[in-house]
Scaffold this motif. Sequence first.
Motif, PDB file in Angstrom:
ATOM      1  N   CYS A  25      -6.219   2.528  53.053  1.00 62.64           N
ATOM      2  CA  CYS A  25      -6.975   1.274  53.183  1.00 62.64           C
ATOM      3  C   CYS A  25      -6.462   0.330  52.108  1.00 62.64           C
ATOM      4  O   CYS A  25      -6.552   0.644  50.913  1.00 62.64           O
ATOM      5  N   PRO A  26      -5.955  -0.837  52.489  1.00 60.12           N
ATOM      6  CA  PRO A  26      -5.384  -1.737  51.479  1.00 60.12           C
ATOM      7  C   PRO A  26      -6.409  -2.190  50.434  1.00 60.12           C
ATOM      8  O   PRO A  26      -6.040  -2.468  49.297  1.00 60.12           O
ATOM      9  N   PHE A  36     -12.782  -0.701  65.249  1.00 67.03           N
ATOM     10  CA  PHE A  36     -12.976   0.738  65.533  1.00 67.03           C
ATOM     11  C   PHE A  36     -14.456   1.098  65.573  1.00 67.03           C
ATOM     12  O   PHE A  36     -14.858   2.040  66.256  1.00 67.03           O
ATOM     13  N   ASN A  40     -12.143   5.664  61.050  1.00 66.97           N
ATOM     14  CA  ASN A  40     -11.303   4.464  60.950  1.00 66.97           C
ATOM     15  C   ASN A  40      -9.992   4.732  61.678  1.00 66.97           C
ATOM     16  O   ASN A  40      -8.923   4.844  61.088  1.00 66.97           O
ATOM     17  N   CYS A  44      -9.030  -3.073  61.522  1.00 68.90           N
ATOM     18  CA  CYS A  44      -8.932  -2.318  60.263  1.00 68.90           C
ATOM     19  C   CYS A  44      -7.475  -1.902  60.125  1.00 68.90           C
ATOM     20  O   CYS A  44      -6.975  -1.119  60.940  1.00 68.90           O
ATOM     21  N   PRO A  45      -6.777  -2.414  59.106  1.00 67.89           N
ATOM     22  CA  PRO A  45      -5.354  -2.063  58.964  1.00 67.89           C
ATOM     23  C   PRO A  45      -5.126  -0.560  58.874  1.00 67.89           C
ATOM     24  O   PRO A  45      -4.133  -0.048  59.396  1.00 67.89           O
ATOM     25  N   CYS A  69     -12.559  -6.744  51.725  1.00 66.96           N
ATOM     26  CA  CYS A  69     -11.973  -6.459  53.032  1.00 66.96           C
ATOM     27  C   CYS A  69     -12.062  -7.742  53.863  1.00 66.96           C
ATOM     28  O   CYS A  69     -13.142  -8.140  54.292  1.00 66.96           O
ATOM     29  N   THR A  82     -11.053  -8.569  56.835  1.00 68.41           N
ATOM     30  CA  THR A  82     -11.451  -8.549  58.251  1.00 68.41           C
ATOM     31  C   THR A  82     -12.960  -8.358  58.397  1.00 68.41           C
ATOM     32  O   THR A  82     -13.560  -8.834  59.357  1.00 68.41           O
ATOM     33  N   MET A  83     -13.567  -7.688  57.426  1.00 66.50           N
ATOM     34  CA  MET A  83     -15.030  -7.535  57.467  1.00 66.50           C
ATOM     35  C   MET A  83     -15.725  -8.882  57.210  1.00 66.50           C
ATOM     36  O   MET A  83     -16.884  -9.047  57.560  1.00 66.50           O
TER      37      MET A  83
HETATM   38 FE1  SF4 Z   1     -10.437  -0.806  57.026  1.00 61.70          FE
HETATM   39 FE2  SF4 Z   1     -11.566  -2.776  55.604  1.00 61.70          FE
HETATM   40 FE3  SF4 Z   1     -12.690  -0.359  55.693  1.00 61.70          FE
HETATM   41 FE4  SF4 Z   1     -10.416  -0.726  54.388  1.00 61.70          FE
HETATM   42  S1  SF4 Z   1     -12.388  -1.615  53.892  1.00 61.70           S
HETATM   43  S2  SF4 Z   1     -10.881   0.955  55.751  1.00 61.70           S
HETATM   44  S3  SF4 Z   1      -9.394  -2.220  55.667  1.00 61.70           S
HETATM   45  S4  SF4 Z   1     -12.418  -1.770  57.390  1.00 61.70           S
END
Ligand code: SF4
Length: 303
Positions: free
Chosen positions: A172-173, A63, A114, A86-87, A260, A262-263
């Motif tokens: 946000c997980p 995003f 997000n 980003c889930p 996180c 994916t980051m």
């Molecule tokens: Fe999305 Fe990761 Fe940010 Fe959580 S920490 S909002 S999963 S990008």
Amino acid sequence: MEVATLQNEIRKLLREKNAILIVHYYEREEIQEIADILGDSLALSIEAARTEADVIVFAGVHFMAESAAIVSPGKTVLLPRPEAGCPLADMITPEQLAEAKKEHPGAAVVAYVNSTAAIKAQSDICCTSSNAVKVVNSLTEIQEVLMIPDGNLARYTAGFTDKKIIPWSGYCPVHHFLTPEEVARTKALHPGAPFAAHPECRTEVLAMADFVGSTAGIVRFAAKSPAREIIFGTDEEVMVRLKKESPDKTFIPASGNLVCRTMKLTTLEDIRDSLREMKHVIRVPEEIRNPAKRALDRMLALS
Ligand code: SF4
Ligand code: 13P
């Protein structure tokens, strides 16, 4: 290949291509080290709109690169790992938003950045964790606000406005699963250490915080605080910046699970390859880009 060699190669490619590397605080340390711009979501979207570079390489999640492509249509925006999503952004679909708008016809839609471009395109204005309260209170003629997709940020914002906030159910997980019990345990191990939390954390966790703010806000709070030890409730990679700004302080993640994933996908090799091969270009169709840009520009005008 050695980290320093790869970093030098990337810096050289960036110069050759008149490109800038924009990096979020949650990215790996070796990427943060070579950023042209390092920051939280708000700072990165401001810089993406402002840069005169031809190419923007985004070390972040989808995003963020999409927002850069929305605000800077003449530029090539590269996301080195296109699957870095980003889930939270995927927790509302355009169809669900259209339904919610029908249920609340008088409500303005405030979309956390997000979110996907298609969601921003259906929203009145965007916000980040730095400016959510300011954005909501800027809607002077409006009494009801549908805040999407992060329910925790919406509930937090509700505490600072007279408007009726209707939170979406996304989360946000990484932040949502930080529990009050974990925070209490960490506090007990470090008595007196203030706790700085991100507004994506759940309400019960925020109630235990001495400070609530975006990642950049947490970095500023930590630098100003007289405390020698600080507990933080956000992705653990923020520690890189915290340590840089305040090398004499100790920083403690509120739990061991604040990562996180994916980051962390993007590597130096991915960034080098993305510059070499000019991949993966993020494009947003004009019919979505134009209304999405309106919502982002409206937020940026308040910054
Ligand atoms: Fe999305 Fe990761 Fe940010 Fe959580 S920490 S909002 S999963 S990008
Ligand atoms: P900020 O960058 O606004 O602190 O948000 C954190 C986050 O979760 C980004 O995805």
